[in-house]
Scaffold this motif. Structure first.
Motif, PDB file in Angstrom:
ATOM      1  N   ARG A 252      31.663  17.395   0.722  1.00  0.00           N
ATOM      2  CA  ARG A 252      32.208  17.350  -0.638  1.00  0.00           C
ATOM      3  C   ARG A 252      33.631  17.900  -0.722  1.00  0.00           C
ATOM      4  O   ARG A 252      34.414  17.487  -1.569  1.00  0.00           O
ATOM      5  CB  ARG A 252      31.263  18.078  -1.596  1.00  0.00           C
ATOM      6  N   GLN A 253      33.943  18.850   0.161  1.00  0.00           N
ATOM      7  CA  GLN A 253      35.320  19.368   0.242  1.00  0.00           C
ATOM      8  C   GLN A 253      35.671  19.541   1.715  1.00  0.00           C
ATOM      9  O   GLN A 253      34.794  19.895   2.512  1.00  0.00           O
ATOM     10  CB  GLN A 253      35.438  20.753  -0.378  1.00  0.00           C
ATOM     11  N   VAL A 254      36.938  19.378   2.019  1.00  0.00           N
ATOM     12  CA  VAL A 254      37.403  19.564   3.387  1.00  0.00           C
ATOM     13  C   VAL A 254      38.580  20.539   3.382  1.00  0.00           C
ATOM     14  O   VAL A 254      39.468  20.455   2.525  1.00  0.00           O
ATOM     15  CB  VAL A 254      37.848  18.218   4.007  1.00  0.00           C
TER      16      VAL A 254
ATOM     17  N   PRO B 298      38.558  12.780  -1.379  1.00  0.00           N
ATOM     18  CA  PRO B 298      38.945  13.208  -2.725  1.00  0.00           C
ATOM     19  C   PRO B 298      39.325  14.683  -2.844  1.00  0.00           C
ATOM     20  O   PRO B 298      40.096  15.057  -3.723  1.00  0.00           O
ATOM     21  CB  PRO B 298      37.715  12.889  -3.594  1.00  0.00           C
ATOM     22  N   VAL B 299      38.789  15.555  -1.984  1.00  0.00           N
ATOM     23  CA  VAL B 299      39.113  16.996  -2.092  1.00  0.00           C
ATOM     24  C   VAL B 299      39.444  17.558  -0.700  1.00  0.00           C
ATOM     25  O   VAL B 299      38.623  18.231  -0.073  1.00  0.00           O
ATOM     26  CB  VAL B 299      37.951  17.813  -2.719  1.00  0.00           C
ATOM     27  N   ALA B 300      40.634  17.256  -0.221  1.00  0.00           N
ATOM     28  CA  ALA B 300      41.037  17.743   1.106  1.00  0.00           C
ATOM     29  C   ALA B 300      42.210  18.703   0.958  1.00  0.00           C
ATOM     30  O   ALA B 300      43.232  18.361   0.355  1.00  0.00           O
ATOM     31  CB  ALA B 300      41.438  16.573   1.994  1.00  0.00           C
ATOM     32  N   LYS B 301      42.032  19.908   1.498  1.00  0.00           N
ATOM     33  CA  LYS B 301      43.110  20.896   1.479  1.00  0.00           C
ATOM     34  C   LYS B 301      43.561  21.144   2.912  1.00  0.00           C
ATOM     35  O   LYS B 301      42.730  21.305   3.810  1.00  0.00           O
ATOM     36  CB  LYS B 301      42.625  22.197   0.849  1.00  0.00           C
TER      37      LYS B 301
ATOM     38  N   MET C 141      45.394  14.795  -1.110  1.00  0.00           N
ATOM     39  CA  MET C 141      45.522  15.912  -0.175  1.00  0.00           C
ATOM     40  C   MET C 141      46.365  17.006  -0.799  1.00  0.00           C
ATOM     41  O   MET C 141      47.373  16.719  -1.431  1.00  0.00           O
ATOM     42  CB  MET C 141      46.311  15.464   1.059  1.00  0.00           C
ATOM     43  N   GLU C 142      45.954  18.226  -0.579  1.00  0.00           N
ATOM     44  CA  GLU C 142      46.765  19.334  -1.082  1.00  0.00           C
ATOM     45  C   GLU C 142      47.268  20.102   0.138  1.00  0.00           C
ATOM     46  O   GLU C 142      46.473  20.636   0.910  1.00  0.00           O
ATOM     47  CB  GLU C 142      45.900  20.232  -1.974  1.00  0.00           C
TER      48      GLU C 142
END
Ligand code: PGA
Length: 256
Positions: free
Chosen positions: A187-189, A223-226, A1-2
């Motif tokens: 694929r991205q959140v 894998p790609v959560a902002k 998580m970013e």
């Protein structure tokens, strides 16, 4: 998580708009998952102002109230057309919003999932978060593997949303919502949260245990959560110094 902490709602929404804009520029036929509510209002205004090309973009909305048609002032279909779709060049055929008037709800939900698969899945899913930690309308105790289906709103969510309806008793009890499993396949959140009343939910989602009692906590497994928050929504996070430091060290090519 970013976790990205911005000074206020305007700065956070502008940053989120740049992330969406980059997605559309890099892949003009992107598939976006979109939320409603107060949170994305400024993001949508910023996206309109950016005058992006939406002709090849496909969208899937997260949820809709059961019983409300697209002409109802509080329907999410109406919200989306008023706040975004009518102001950009998206094609009507590429817009998907759960049908609150569907006669056969399970059949509708199965078709919605199929439609998402048929266009290759969601590239970027934008999310808000409820004060109870819900994403979409997946309330606490929702299966973390759930798919699009009918759900019953909690009393807390009906109270939170009464401000749109005027009277709490007018808020529908049931909704159609993408499932948590559906959201996790994007694929991205990009989750947005603003204001002090979201601070506890954000802290639980980001720094608490992964649990169905805080559905947003499942994003720790993505894998790609902002997570883009304003200072107020970041108010109960423990590791804010670290999140700020990471953001400040980002190489230029990774910025928006
Ligand atoms: P809000 O709702 O943006 O209106 O605060 C967020 C949510 O319930 O997911």
């Amino acid at each position: 998580m970013e976790v990205i902490i911005q000074p206020d709602v305007t700065a956070a929404s502008q940053l989120a708009a740049r992330m969406v804009a980059r997605q559309l520029r890099e892949k003009p036929n992107s598939v976006l998952g979109l939320p409603t509510g107060s949170t994305p209002l400024l993001l949508y205004r910023e996206l309109v102002a950016l005058k992006l090309d939406w002709r090849r973009v496909t969208t899937f909305n997260l949820d809709e109230y059961v019983g409300l048609g697209p002409d109802h002032p509080q329907s999410y279909a109406r919200f989306m057309w008023e706040n975004l779709f009518r102001q950009v060049n998206i094609l009507r055929k590429n817009v998907h919003i759960p049908d609150g008037l569907a006669k056969d709800i399970p059949k509708f939900c199965t078709r919605y999932e199929r439609q998402i698969r048929q266009v290759g899945g969601i590239d970027l899913q934008v999310l808000g978060i409820g004060t109870d930690g819900h994403i979409g309308f997946n309330e606490p105790s929702s299966s973390l593997a759930s798919r699009t289906r009918i759900k019953t709103l909690t009393a807390e969510t009906r109270r939170d949303n009464a401000r749109f309806f005027g009277r709490e008793e007018d808020v529908p009890h049931h909704v159609i919502t993408m499932g948590i499993g559906t959201i996790m396949e994007a694929r991205q959140v990009l989750l947005l949260a603003f204001g002090e009343n979201k601070a506890a939910a954000v802290a639980a989602a980001v720094e608490g245990p992964i649990t169905a009692m805080c559905p947003a906590s499942i994003l720790q497994m993505h894998p790609v959560a902002k997570i883009v928050v304003d200072e107020a929504a970041a108010g109960r996070l423990q590791k804010t110094d670290y999140y700020r430091w990471v953001f400040a060290q980002k190489p230029l090519w990774q910025r928006w």
